[in-house]
Design an enzyme around this catalytic site. Structure first.
Site, PDB file in Angstrom:
ATOM      1  N   PRO A   2      -0.877 -16.636 -29.710  1.00 49.08           N
ATOM      2  CA  PRO A   2      -1.412 -17.667 -30.575  1.00 49.08           C
ATOM      3  C   PRO A   2      -1.694 -18.981 -29.888  1.00 49.08           C
ATOM      4  O   PRO A   2      -0.843 -19.855 -29.799  1.00 49.08           O
ATOM      5  CB  PRO A   2      -0.308 -17.844 -31.626  1.00 49.08           C
ATOM      6  CG  PRO A   2       0.849 -17.046 -31.158  1.00 49.08           C
ATOM      7  CD  PRO A   2       0.575 -16.624 -29.773  1.00 49.08           C
ATOM      8  N   GLU A   3      -2.888 -19.140 -29.403  1.00 44.78           N
ATOM      9  CA  GLU A   3      -3.437 -20.475 -29.194  1.00 44.78           C
ATOM     10  C   GLU A   3      -4.144 -20.794 -30.503  1.00 44.78           C
ATOM     11  O   GLU A   3      -4.269 -19.932 -31.377  1.00 44.78           O
ATOM     12  CB  GLU A   3      -4.433 -20.467 -28.034  1.00 44.78           C
ATOM     13  CG  GLU A   3      -3.784 -20.334 -26.664  1.00 44.78           C
ATOM     14  CD  GLU A   3      -3.711 -21.664 -25.913  1.00 44.78           C
ATOM     15  OE1 GLU A   3      -4.262 -22.650 -26.412  1.00 44.78           O
ATOM     16  OE2 GLU A   3      -3.102 -21.702 -24.841  1.00 44.78           O
ATOM     17  N   HIS A  97      10.803  -5.683 -34.773  1.00 39.91           N
ATOM     18  CA  HIS A  97      10.389  -7.090 -34.838  1.00 39.91           C
ATOM     19  C   HIS A  97       9.368  -7.375 -35.935  1.00 39.91           C
ATOM     20  O   HIS A  97       8.780  -8.449 -35.938  1.00 39.91           O
ATOM     21  CB  HIS A  97       9.853  -7.592 -33.487  1.00 39.91           C
ATOM     22  CG  HIS A  97      10.802  -7.362 -32.353  1.00 39.91           C
ATOM     23  ND1 HIS A  97      12.094  -7.825 -32.370  1.00 39.91           N
ATOM     24  CD2 HIS A  97      10.660  -6.693 -31.187  1.00 39.91           C
ATOM     25  CE1 HIS A  97      12.701  -7.461 -31.248  1.00 39.91           C
ATOM     26  NE2 HIS A  97      11.852  -6.766 -30.514  1.00 39.91           N
ATOM     27  N   ARG A 125       9.928 -12.605 -30.017  1.00 37.13           N
ATOM     28  CA  ARG A 125      10.773 -13.676 -29.458  1.00 37.13           C
ATOM     29  C   ARG A 125      11.354 -14.591 -30.529  1.00 37.13           C
ATOM     30  O   ARG A 125      12.222 -15.406 -30.235  1.00 37.13           O
ATOM     31  CB  ARG A 125       9.964 -14.481 -28.436  1.00 37.13           C
ATOM     32  CG  ARG A 125       9.599 -13.649 -27.229  1.00 37.13           C
ATOM     33  CD  ARG A 125       8.775 -14.414 -26.238  1.00 37.13           C
ATOM     34  NE  ARG A 125       9.563 -15.408 -25.520  1.00 37.13           N
ATOM     35  CZ  ARG A 125       9.048 -16.211 -24.591  1.00 37.13           C
ATOM     36  NH1 ARG A 125       7.779 -16.167 -24.304  1.00 37.13           N
ATOM     37  NH2 ARG A 125       9.821 -17.072 -23.974  1.00 37.13           N
TER      38      ARG A 125
END
Length: 286
Positions: A2-3, A97, A125
């Site tokens: 994600p930019e 996740h 993460r």
DNA sequence: CGCGAAACCTGACTGC
DNA sequence: TGCAGTCAGGTTTCGC
């Protein structure tokens, strides 16, 4: 992943399938994100209609209306370093996740009808977050001191020039500071500085307004182009396919340390700045 | 106050 | 094969 362009692509991909639908069920499989997912989230959200999806910086804002009393609140989602929001067919195997699952049904259907989609928040993460906000959202601590949107009128040379006076921080750090401008991550900071020939370690406070004019234009252009290219991934959200690397082939410096500068052929230099990979051409960038 | 660094996490990859 | 070390798209918080 994600930019800013990817977050905007996510927003555009989700909106047509989510807006007007009802959240019929919320399952929180792991609440330990950057900030804990509120314990009351499922209760608060279940039964609400998704009105619209906005983006502020890299935050996605899902406006959700309570059908019975008309109250509107906002589900705020950040994807962190490794997060994604995907629409999948209900019943698709949940992956490791996949921390949150939002079941979406048609607004005409009963709450116990089969959902049309499942919106899944996936984040290995766990640097992202999923929070509930009351209106007006601008007052929220995470949003209140954010800088302007890079694609808005407010982001220009004057803004950068004024804010940078007296700052000794490197221009790259300055550009990546969300209080200065939102949405410029490591990749695009590297790319924008290369495009305008500014050395990433140069003091922000010593850069002329003319150079900031070029830099603000470059940031705007690069992000706008990337969003356009991100548009090609829209279908994949629904199909559940992986994203194509829409930006990779166009990058001039990021990930190219040691390779020849596309402009002058000199091998690109890499340094660490606040533990972030910083790649530049020592000849073209001054 | 402003800055650099640490912190929050997991997984992929490298080198011994 | 395993294990230690390094690195990764972000952003807040800490400590000097």
């Amino acid at each position: 992943m994600p930019e800013l362009p990817e977050v905007e692509t996510t927003r555009q991909g989700l909106a047509p399938h989510c807006i007007g639908r009802r959240v019929s069920e919320v399952a929180v499989h792991n609440a330990r994100l950057r900030w804990p997912v509120p314990e009351s989230l499922a209760d608060t959200l279940t039964g609400r209609l998704i009105q619209r999806i906005d983006r502020r910086g890299k935050y996605l804002l899902l406006y959700c209306e309570h059908e019975a009393n008309g109250h509107v609140g906002v589900l705020m989602v950040h994807l962190g370093m490794s997060g994604s929001l995907r629409l999948v067919e209900p019943g698709t195997d949940r992956k490791t996740h996949d921390h949150l699952v939002f079941s979406l049904s048609d607004r005409e259907d009963d709450l116990d009808a089969e959902p049309q989609w499942e919106l899944r928040y996936h984040d290995p993460r766990r640097f992202g977050c999923c929070l509930w906000l009351e209106l007006p959202v601008e007052q929220h601590p995470l949003l209140v001191s954010l800088g302007p949107e890079p694609l808005s009128e407010a982001f220009d040379d004057q803004h950068l020039f004024r804010l940078s006076r007296g700052k000794s921080a490197p221009i790259k750090s300055f550009l990546m500071d969300s209080h200065v401008v939102v949405g410029v991550g490591n990749i695009y900071a590297n790319e924008a500085l290369f495009r305008v020939g500014i050395h990433p370690l140069r003091e922000a406070g010593g850069i002329s307004q003319a150079r900031y004019k070029a830099l603000s234009a470059a940031v705007r252009e690069i992000l706008a182009q990337a969003i356009e290219r991100g548009g090609t991934t829209l279908r994949d959200f629904v199909n559940g396919k992986g994203e194509p690397g829409y930006f990779q082939q166009e990058l001039s410096v990021y990930g190219r340390a040691g390779e020849p500068c596309v402009r002058c052929n000199k091998p690109l230099t890499e340094v660490r700045l606040s533990a972030r990979s910083t790649v530049f051409c020592a000849r073209c960038q001054r």
